[in-house]
Design a protein around this motif. Structure first.
Motif, PDB file in Angstrom:
ATOM      1  N   ASP B  97       0.930  -1.125  -0.013  1.00 53.00           N
ATOM      2  CA  ASP B  97       0.006  -0.110   0.086  1.00 53.00           C
ATOM      3  C   ASP B  97       0.911   1.266  -0.023  1.00 53.00           C
ATOM      4  O   ASP B  97       2.279   1.186   0.302  1.00 53.00           O
ATOM      5  CB  ASP B  97      -0.902   0.054   1.359  1.00 53.00           C
ATOM      6  CG  ASP B  97      -1.872  -1.100   1.212  1.00 53.00           C
ATOM      7  OD1 ASP B  97      -2.657  -1.307   0.292  1.00 53.00           O
ATOM      8  OD2 ASP B  97      -1.717  -1.957   2.384  1.00 53.00           O
ATOM      9  N   TYR B 151      -8.990   1.505  -3.560  1.00 52.68           N
ATOM     10  CA  TYR B 151      -8.031   2.490  -2.976  1.00 52.68           C
ATOM     11  C   TYR B 151      -8.286   2.688  -1.567  1.00 52.68           C
ATOM     12  O   TYR B 151      -8.317   3.705  -0.868  1.00 52.68           O
ATOM     13  CB  TYR B 151      -7.777   3.873  -3.623  1.00 52.68           C
ATOM     14  CG  TYR B 151      -7.461   3.837  -4.934  1.00 52.68           C
ATOM     15  CD1 TYR B 151      -6.064   3.725  -5.250  1.00 52.68           C
ATOM     16  CD2 TYR B 151      -8.364   3.701  -6.141  1.00 52.68           C
ATOM     17  CE1 TYR B 151      -5.564   3.732  -6.637  1.00 52.68           C
ATOM     18  CE2 TYR B 151      -8.018   3.636  -7.203  1.00 52.68           C
ATOM     19  CZ  TYR B 151      -6.876   3.580  -7.594  1.00 52.68           C
ATOM     20  OH  TYR B 151      -6.209   3.531  -9.060  1.00 52.68           O
ATOM     21  N   ALA B 255      -2.009   6.114  -7.018  1.00 49.48           N
ATOM     22  CA  ALA B 255      -2.894   6.186  -5.904  1.00 49.48           C
ATOM     23  C   ALA B 255      -2.999   7.626  -5.164  1.00 49.48           C
ATOM     24  O   ALA B 255      -4.184   8.011  -4.558  1.00 49.48           O
ATOM     25  CB  ALA B 255      -2.293   5.128  -4.765  1.00 49.48           C
TER      26      ALA B 255
END
Lengths: 92, 288
Positions: B97, B151, B255
């Protein structure tokens, strides 16, 4: 005639008042000033020489002025800076 | 000992048995043991030198990811050393992440991400949200935002590191058995850990979708104020707050861009805890 060509291995993203160029090969993100953004956007995908880029800039933004010297040499300086960042290629 | 916080399993080692026992107790609500599981990171707290195991005991961290400027820590502050070590592994070594230096809390599986420099009040605000306003605590230090799909935010709800004046604020609201030992004279002043509510720890595998970003500015006596950030401001703040965006390359960039384009971000200024909570609730009402 020297041509300036945008490098393909970049990702260009515009936010409200910031333009970002992500360089896929280096992994670096460059923040463009409004002036650099205008120049970068004036370079067509197939490339153009400084004179053509200046013509395109004037077509979109009106008369282009330089703080020092003539607009053409100021533009070449900026194009060289974009080339150094690796987001524009210079083909002789 | 093995310990899982959010998605990561840590293998924690030390010859200082007392330090390990303190850690086991502080993390008593978290999964421990797991000898057969593959672990993600190793964190060892070793004596600074062989004789410093007994004489003025002091520890240094040895871990998969460290920084050169890490300084030795007195044994009485071992919990802080472990915390630093564990956070460092996530900040520098976690790849699944994008990681932001931010707190977070969720309601109905939608999250508020609280970004800010150390001392801006994000730990206290996240503690207040979970202990006084019913939010699900998802972390007070690192927010893990997914690189694809929706996300979503993966909780990383380690004990909340309260500092100095924020300690009495939470002592008034939470029973004493949820606090770790009071650590005096650390580099950050007095530090005391506050365990999140058990429900939040048990739900640490449940992701939440970011819906609001706030940057708190607590100044005693300040009037409450809300200011919307431009996308550019939000990008610059989050970019600086990310510990691994460069490492992740384009998925990390992507992201971050998607997050700031889809989630509104605000600066909030307040002079009391209650005002801070009210401002978050007001903004939350607006995004719902």
């Amino acid at each position: 005639m020297a041509l300036y060509v945008p490098v393909e291995a970049v990702r260009y993203e515009k936010l409200d008042d910031l333009s970002l160029v992500f360089h896929r090969l280096s992994g670096e993100t460059h923040i463009l000033s409004p002036e650099m953004e205008a120049i970068y956007e004036a370079i067509p995908a197939g490339g153009a020489d400084a004179e053509q880029i200046l013509f395109r800039l004037e077509a979109v933004h009106g008369l282009v002025e330089a703080e020092e010297g003539d607009p053409a040499s100021a533009l070449c300086l900026r194009l060289d800076q974009l080339t150094e960042l690796g987001i524009v290629r210079h083909i002789s | 000992m093995r310990l899982r916080i959010g998605p990561a399993i840590f293998d924690i080692r030390s010859p200082f048995g007392g330090a390990i026992a303190s850690l086991r107790h502080l993390y008593r609500d978290y999964p421990q043991g797991m000898p057969d599981e593959i672990y993600d990171f190793t964190v060892a707290a070793l004596p600074t030198t062989p004789w410093r195991r007994w004489f003025r005991p002091s520890i240094r961290l040895q871990a998969d990811f460290t920084v050169e400027e890490a300084v030795p820590v007195a044994l009485r502050h071992a919990l802080l050393a472990f915390e630093m070590g564990v956070n460092m592994q996530m900040a520098l070594g976690y790849r699944r992440d994008i990681i932001l230096h931010a707190a977070s809390a969720a309601r109905d599986d939608r999250a508020v991400v609280i970004v800010g420099d150390s001392g801006s009040g994000k730990s206290t605000l996240s503690a207040l949200l979970s202990w006084s306003a019913g939010w699900r605590h998802c972390g007070d230090e690192l927010a893990l935002i997914g690189l694809a799909g929706d996300y979503s935010l993966t909780p990383y709800p380690r004990p909340i590191g309260l500092k100095n004046q924020s300690i009495p604020v939470m002592r008034e609201r939470v029973s004493a058995d949820r606090f770790g030992p009071r650590l005096e004279g650390t580099m950050k002043g007095t530090v005391q850990h506050l365990l999140p509510p058990v429900d939040a720890i048990q739900a640490m595998d449940r992701p939440a979708r970011p819906a609001l970003i706030v940057s708190p500015h607590f100044t005693a006596g300040a009037s409450p104020e809300i200011r919307r950030m431009t996308q550019s401001e939000a990008y610059l703040r989050l970019s600086v707050a990310s510990t691994n965006q460069l490492t992740l390359g384009e998925p990390g960039f992507d992201a971050l861009i998607r997050l700031i384009r889809s989630v509104p971000a605000y600066d909030i200024t307040y002079g009391t805890s209650e005002e801070g909570l009210q401002l978050v609730e007001k903004l939350w009402g607006d995004v719902e």
